[in-house]
Scaffold this motif. Structure first.
Motif, PDB file in Angstrom:
ATOM      1  N   THR A   1      -1.616   4.884  12.059  1.00  0.00           N
ATOM      2  CA  THR A   1      -0.330   5.073  11.394  1.00  0.00           C
ATOM      3  C   THR A   1      -0.002   3.857  10.548  1.00  0.00           C
ATOM      4  N   GLN A   2       0.927   4.022   9.629  1.00  0.00           N
ATOM      5  CA  GLN A   2       1.333   2.903   8.792  1.00  0.00           C
ATOM      6  C   GLN A   2       1.915   1.769   9.635  1.00  0.00           C
TER       7      GLN A   2
ATOM      8  N   THR B   1      -6.807   8.430  14.036  1.00  0.00           N
ATOM      9  CA  THR B   1      -6.184   7.948  12.807  1.00  0.00           C
ATOM     10  C   THR B   1      -5.290   6.748  13.119  1.00  0.00           C
TER      11      THR B   1
ATOM     12  N   ASP C   1      -6.074   7.672   1.991  1.00  0.00           N
ATOM     13  CA  ASP C   1      -7.325   8.411   2.179  1.00  0.00           C
ATOM     14  C   ASP C   1      -8.352   7.874   1.188  1.00  0.00           C
TER      15      ASP C   1
ATOM     16  N   GLN D   1      -1.473  -0.681   3.248  1.00  0.00           N
ATOM     17  CA  GLN D   1      -1.147   0.728   3.081  1.00  0.00           C
ATOM     18  C   GLN D   1      -2.264   1.574   3.655  1.00  0.00           C
ATOM     19  N   VAL D   2      -1.881   2.614   4.387  1.00  0.00           N
ATOM     20  CA  VAL D   2      -2.838   3.577   4.930  1.00  0.00           C
ATOM     21  C   VAL D   2      -2.969   4.711   3.923  1.00  0.00           C
TER      22      VAL D   2
ATOM     23  N   ASP E   1      -8.420   3.126   5.126  1.00  0.00           N
ATOM     24  CA  ASP E   1      -8.634   4.569   5.224  1.00  0.00           C
ATOM     25  C   ASP E   1      -7.982   5.108   6.491  1.00  0.00           C
ATOM     26  N   SER E   2      -7.374   6.253   6.387  1.00  0.00           N
ATOM     27  CA  SER E   2      -6.557   6.774   7.488  1.00  0.00           C
ATOM     28  C   SER E   2      -7.356   7.046   8.759  1.00  0.00           C
ATOM     29  N   ASN E   3      -8.618   7.523   8.627  1.00  0.00           N
ATOM     30  CA  ASN E   3      -9.388   7.862   9.839  1.00  0.00           C
ATOM     31  C   ASN E   3     -10.720   7.126   9.910  1.00  0.00           C
TER      32      ASN E   3
END
Length: 621
Positions: free
Chosen positions: A459-460, A457, A495, A492-493, A512-514
């Motif tokens: 991070t911001q 993932t 989903d 911005q992170v 997207d976070s991941n």
């Protein structure tokens, strides 16, 4: 001694001479004469055995009958037969062989004539008849038949050659097979294409269902739209031979849309069939035939169309967390396609490449309840006068209906213009002029490889640091207006849904976070590319077993979204491609000709993305 008659010692028996001695008491002696057995079919033949030179030793003995006639009965039987052949239509002449399986000693004859079956003497071959004569020793004869070569595609066709009235001249000859078949094979092959078009209203055709041009294909539809999927036939068949039938199966994603009606092209008026199973998202055995001649010879021919309507079970969601209204693929797919020509002759049928149509959520229906009412108005009012890129409101981005980074009276007017409409009434929605293009900036991961069970993932803070590094590096290459655009960018992170890696709204990049389940490669030195090797001028591949292998490159995704902020559309090559493979870094390079034309028409050529090449300082290894 033997003596020839019709039978001769050269061919039928062996000359034999000798003396018979009757000892006292003998009354019978035998003369042995070898008979020649041949395959020649002939009449019965005779030869003689003559007695002479009687020596009686004084006894009263005389020759009562000095000559015997030996008859050789021919036990051979000859059979006449005719062969079956297959020939190409363009061979010119069919050669049919009639065979006598054994030689005969006399002249025999047999008549022949031709009979139509599926092949006709008026159009496929030249009628002929006659007599075949076999002289002694002949065993094969040939019948020549002229074949007509046409420019029409046809099924295999058959006619007969019939033998009759055998004249065997008394010989043992029979007609064993008196019917031969000639199959005319049309070696020419035709082709047809099924062309798919998505249209908002049924295409107007001539009374025959034909058209000189195809309708414009819709690449995007809204979830409340009614639209049609049309199937057109484009053939390369010869003149004077039209389409006879067409059939196919069709598939679609029934979660987003529903097929509700089948309508056939005006020319396909017989033997219509087809079954819609909206639960499975299939239309099977879609088939029809024509009762007219010459359809589709030189123009596009409408086969059938499917009506699609939004039903209560169909839902295209507004993704509030991912700040997205789409797009979602409708999953259109054609298979089991087949076109037949006049005479029910099948041709090779393919499906022409077509752009997948995407469906978008209705942005006016903020809460996805299939109605535009006071609830949506209240949500917009709550964000009125907000700037979405600076707002803390989760809903501000969707309230910005024209996506100009302002929630103001223009958005309110748009909402009021559609107020009171709902999906069930199938009423037309008035969308902003830039819908859905301004929302269509998603970068998707290429899903040919499998996602990871525990993806990396971001991070911001890591996303912000990568963005800052890229902006600082490329700003010197930009003009003042472009520099100012990048100065306002934030990241911005979140989903994001589905396969989306990132998209941009106003001046905010959403990541997207991941990486859609594939994991991020976060490069702390994003401009040295040390973790990659060149595959082409604009593509780098991660080193095997290196830190970037099989991970989605965050640098590429952020660079892609910055390109959109600078006014660059998706391209077929380089960093502006709309899909990205794990383990790949895409570099910005010259814009494709298509993008250049589009940008030039709007005076929006982006100096940075059109000028960056492999040899500038930014991408030195």
């Amino acid at each position: 001694a033997t003596a020839d008659q019709a039978a001769t010692s050269a061919n039928d028996y062996t000359t034999t001479t000798g003396t018979l001695i009757f000892s006292p008491g003998d009354q019978l002696q035998t003369i042995v004469i070898p008979i020649t057995d041949t395959d020649l079919v002939e009449w019965d033949e005779t030869f003689l055995v003559n007695l002479s030179g009687l020596q009686t030793n004084g006894r009263n003995v005389e020759i009562g009958d000095a000559q015997a006639v030996i008859t050789i009965h021919d036990d051979d039987q000859a059979a006449i037969s005719i062969n079956d052949i297959s020939i190409s239509e363009d061979v010119g002449t069919a050669m049919v062989t009639v065979t006598l399986d054994l030689p005969v000693s006399q002249t025999i004859s047999v008549n022949y004539a031709l009979n139509d079956l599926t092949a006709l003497s008026s159009s496929d071959y030249t009628d002929t008849s006659g007599t075949l004569t076999f002289l002694p020793g002949d065993q094969t004869k040939t019948i020549s038949i002229s074949i007509t070569d046409t420019d029409i595609f046809e099924n295999d066709e058959i006619f007969q050659v019939q033998l009759s009235q055998l004249q065997a001249n008394g010989l043992n000859v029979v007609l064993e097979d008196d019917l031969g078949e000639v199959t005319i094979v049309d070696e020419a092959s035709g082709s047809a294409e099924i062309q798919l078009r998505v249209v908002d209203t049924p295409t107007i055709t001539e009374l025959s269902g034909e058209s000189d041009t195809l309708p414009t294909h819709l690449n995007n539809v809204s979830e409340w739209d009614t639209y049609w999927v049309e199937f057109w036939i484009d053939t390369s068949i010869p003149v004077n031979q039209g389409v006879f039938s067409a059939g196919l199966d069709f598939h679609y994603d029934t979660a987003f849309t529903s097929a509700t009606e089948i309508e056939y092209g005006a020319g396909f008026d017989t033997n219509q069939s087809g079954t819609v199973d909206d639960q499975a998202g299939t239309v099977t055995d879609l088939y029809a035939e024509t009762s007219s001649d010459h359809l589709g010879e030189s123009r596009f021919l409408l086969f059938a169309r499917l009506k699609f309507e939004p039903l209560a079970t169909d839902q295209v969601v507004v993704d509030m967390d991912g700040k997205s209204i789409g797009p979602y693929q409708l999953g259109f797919e054609i298979d089991s396609q087949q076109v037949s020509l006049s005479g029910d002759v099948p041709v090779y049928t393919s499906v022409s490449n077509f752009s997948q149509t995407h469906i978008w959520a209705n942005p006016f229906d903020f809460n996805d309840d299939d109605k535009i009412d006071y609830r949506d108005l209240i949500l917009l009012a709550g964000d009125y006068n907000d700037t979405p890129s600076e707002s803390d409101s989760q809903n501000a981005w969707i309230s910005d209906l024209n996506q100009d980074n302002k929630v103001n009276y223009r958005d309110l007017i748009l909402l009021v213009g559609n107020y009171g409409k709902n999906k069930a009434d199938n009423r037309t929605i008035t969308y902003p002029a830039n819908y859905p293009e301004v929302w269509n900036q998603h970068l998707l991961v290429n899903t040919l490889t499998e996602a990871k069970p525990d993806p990396e993932t971001v991070t911001q803070s890591a996303a912000e640091n990568t963005l800052t590094s890229i902006v600082e590096q490329i700003q010197p290459e930009l003009d003042p207006v472009q520099q100012n655009s990048l100065a306002q960018v934030s990241i911005q992170v979140v989903d994001l849904q589905g396969d989306a890696l990132g998209h941009v709204i106003s001046n905010t990049i959403y990541i997207d976070s991941n990486a859609a389940g594939y994991g991020w490669f976060i490069d702390t030195t994003p401009f040295d590319h040390a973790e990659f090797v060149y595959s082409s001028d604009l593509t780098l591949i991660a080193l095997e077993d290196g830190p970037a292998a099989n991970q989605v490159d965050l640098w590429t995704v952020i660079m892609h979204e910055l390109g959109h902020i600078l006014g660059v559309d998706h391209a077929v090559e380089g960093v502006m491609q709309n899909t990205l493979d794990p383990g790949i870094r895409k570099l910005p390079g010259f814009l494709e000709t298509l993008n250049e034309s589009s940008l030039q028409s709007e005076d929006e050529i982006d100096d940075f993305f059109s000028a960056m090449t492999e040899d500038i300082d930014l991408i030195v290894l």
